[in-house]
Design an enzyme around this catalytic site. Structure first.
Site, short mmCIF file in Angstrom:
data_model
loop_
_atom_site.label_atom_id
_atom_site.label_comp_id
_atom_site.label_asym_id
_atom_site.label_seq_id
_atom_site.Cartn_x
_atom_site.Cartn_y
_atom_site.Cartn_z
CB SER A 16 51.49 42.66 -37.62
OG SER A 16 51.06 43.99 -37.58
CE1 TYR B 64 46.69 40.57 -34.62
CE2 TYR B 64 47.62 42.79 -34.82
CZ TYR B 64 47.33 41.56 -35.37
OH TYR B 64 47.67 41.30 -36.68
CE LYS C 32 49.59 38.61 -35.93
NZ LYS C 32 49.25 37.36 -36.62
N1 LIG Z 1 44.71 42.50 -42.35
C1 LIG Z 1 45.69 43.18 -41.75
O1 LIG Z 1 45.67 44.40 -41.71
C2 LIG Z 1 46.86 42.45 -41.12
C3 LIG Z 1 48.04 43.15 -40.84
C4 LIG Z 1 49.11 42.47 -40.25
C5 LIG Z 1 49.00 41.12 -39.95
N2 LIG Z 1 47.83 40.45 -40.23
C6 LIG Z 1 47.74 39.03 -39.87
O2 LIG Z 1 47.51 38.28 -41.03
C7 LIG Z 1 46.70 37.14 -40.74
C8 LIG Z 1 45.51 37.13 -41.68
O3 LIG Z 1 44.82 38.35 -41.57
P1 LIG Z 1 43.47 38.63 -42.36
O4 LIG Z 1 43.34 40.10 -42.51
O5 LIG Z 1 43.39 37.77 -43.55
O6 LIG Z 1 42.42 38.16 -41.26
P2 LIG Z 1 41.06 37.34 -41.43
O7 LIG Z 1 40.35 37.42 -40.12
O8 LIG Z 1 40.34 37.78 -42.64
O9 LIG Z 1 41.60 35.85 -41.67
C9 LIG Z 1 41.93 34.99 -40.60
C10 LIG Z 1 41.22 33.66 -40.85
O10 LIG Z 1 41.58 32.75 -39.82
C11 LIG Z 1 40.43 32.02 -39.45
N3 LIG Z 1 40.67 31.55 -38.08
C12 LIG Z 1 40.81 32.29 -36.94
N4 LIG Z 1 41.04 31.49 -35.90
C13 LIG Z 1 41.09 30.22 -36.37
C14 LIG Z 1 41.29 28.94 -35.77
N5 LIG Z 1 41.51 28.83 -34.45
N6 LIG Z 1 41.26 27.84 -36.55
C15 LIG Z 1 41.03 27.95 -37.88
N7 LIG Z 1 40.82 29.11 -38.51
C16 LIG Z 1 40.84 30.24 -37.75
C17 LIG Z 1 39.27 32.99 -39.59
O11 LIG Z 1 38.02 32.35 -39.77
C18 LIG Z 1 39.69 33.77 -40.84
O12 LIG Z 1 39.18 33.17 -42.01
C19 LIG Z 1 46.31 37.27 -39.27
O13 LIG Z 1 47.19 36.46 -38.52
C20 LIG Z 1 46.55 38.73 -38.98
O14 LIG Z 1 46.89 38.95 -37.61
C21 LIG Z 1 46.77 41.09 -40.81
#
Ligand SMILES: NC(=O)c1ccc[n+]([C@@H]2O[C@H](COP(=O)([O-])OP(=O)(O)OC[C@H]3O[C@@H](n4cnc5c(N)ncnc54)[C@H](O)[C@@H]3O)[C@@H](O)[C@H]2O)c1
Length: 346
Positions: free
Chosen positions: A132, A156, A160
């Site tokens: 991120s 958080y 990362k």
């Molecule tokens: N959305 C954003 O703004 C953003 C920005 C930068 C980075 N990210 C990173 O991208 C990734 C995906 O983000 P997102 O927005 O799709 O989030 P999200 O919460 O929609 O998706 C994450 C998924 O991981 C699953 N999950 C969590 N812990 C788990 C575990 N221990 N075992 C199995 N499944 C598990 C959740 O059920 C969820 O479906 C994350 O790592 C997040 O930190 C997101």
């Protein structure tokens, strides 16, 4: 067809990446424990792609099970999305974040080592990691290149940073590892079908889902944090990137790891910023709905402006974002207006 395992594949970015990988000729396998997503996502993915996508329901913290999943599917690549992502919650419950995010990454990497040995594979699957722009902390200037110093302002972001360091240490220890670290800027929008999209539980932390929920009548008004930033209209400026562009960035990253030796870290952003008020106006324009807002104090930890220099992604992956702000808002609105309560009411 090469199979690609998506941990957290039922989540917001994972589900869009699954669709895009499939359209590009890969065979995505979704792994999720549904801690922050809804099983109905799988039905929606089937509607979009015309086939049932394989699902492995379970927890990435379970290393033994994960290694069996790897041996069963023999993925050419893994995209590791799974993790918790709410900044405020990470401040209140840091251990939850260290356990699930850092513990989850350790578990996945150990499962990869285990499956590679047990399966007699030449090398582990290629790995793409969801990092991120938060790893840049409070950047000294914009646009941000990958060489900027890294820091963290909350647990958080700290996770990362630690995971990026763990991956670098593993690549140094075993050069057969191929890793693509993707630093996302601000993903927004939804698949153009309106069947999948961002579905936060409780009040959204991010601007676009909040704006959508105001426009659809779920919330009375938007709070705009800060009107006195040194930006053209005084509100914060961010690099919003359409989630379908982001998904295409993952496909390009997987292809690059499979075809070109070496590992990389790249920004996934558009290279331009939009202010909060620009987003509000664009959303009102495309939805035809008013988005009332009120100014309030700046939020602790927010920076004035943040956008990517996406040059390295273009050079290394041959990828760049193509969708503009109106398309981001139009697709977010289609998803929100067709699913006012998200997946829960579906
Ligand atoms: N959305 C954003 O703004 C953003 C920005 C930068 C980075 N990210 C990173 O991208 C990734 C995906 O983000 P997102 O927005 O799709 O989030 P999200 O919460 O929609 O998706 C994450 C998924 O991981 C699953 N999950 C969590 N812990 C788990 C575990 N221990 N075992 C199995 N499944 C598990 C959740 O059920 C969820 O479906 C994350 O790592 C997040 O930190 C997101």
């Amino acid at each position: 067809m090469s199979s690609v395992l998506l941990t957290g594949g039922a989540g917001y970015i994972g589900s869009h990446t699954a669709v895009t990988l499939q359209a590009d000729g890969f065979e995505p396998v979704v792994l999720d424990n549904f801690s922050n997503s809804h099983p109905l996502v799988m039905d929606r993915l089937a509607q979009i792609t015309g086939r049932d996508m394989p699902l492995e329901q379970g927890d990435v913290l379970d290393t033994g099970w994960l290694s069996q999943v790897l041996l069963r599917h023999r993925p050419a690549a893994i995209v590791h999305f799974a993790g918790d992502k709410a900044v405020g919650e990470s401040v209140a419950q840091p251990l939850k974040y260290f356990h699930n995010n850092i513990g989850g990454a350790v578990s996945l990497m150990r499962a990869m080592v285990q499956a590679t040995a047990e399966g007699g594979w030449e090398r582990p699957p290629a790995l793409v990691f969801s990092s991120s722009a938060t790893v840049y902390g409070d950047p000294a200037s914009v646009p941000i290149t990958e060489d900027f110093p890294r820091s963290h302002t909350n647990p958080y972001g700290h996770t990362k940073l630690v995971i990026e360091d763990m991956l670098a240490a593993q690549i140094a220890a075993d050069p057969s590892w191929r890793v693509g670290v993707l630093r996302y800027f601000n993903p927004v929008g939804a698949h153009p079908s309106g069947l999948i999209g961002e579905d936060p539980e409780g009040p959204p932390n991010n601007l676009m889902p909040y704006v959508s929920q105001v426009a659809v009548g779920r919330r009375p008004f938007l709070q705009v944090y800060g009107s006195d930033y040194p930006t053209p209209d005084g509100t914060g400026v961010r690099d919003y990137i359409h989630v379908m562009d982001l998904a295409a960035g993952h496909v390009a990253a997987v292809r690059s790891l499979l075809q070109t030796p070496g590992s990389f870290t790249v920004n996934l952003g558009t290279g331009r910023g939009h202010s909060v008020l620009e987003v509000v106006r664009a959303f009102e324009r495309v939805s035809g709905r008013p988005v009332p807002f009120r100014f309030t104090d700046r939020r602790a930890g927010d920076v004035a402006q943040c956008w990517a220099d996406p040059t390295r992604a273009r050079q290394r992956l041959g990828w760049c974002a193509t969708r503009g702000l109106d398309e981001m808002c139009a697709d977010a609105w289609r998803w929100q207006s067709r699913n006012p309560q998200g997946y829960r009411a579906g």
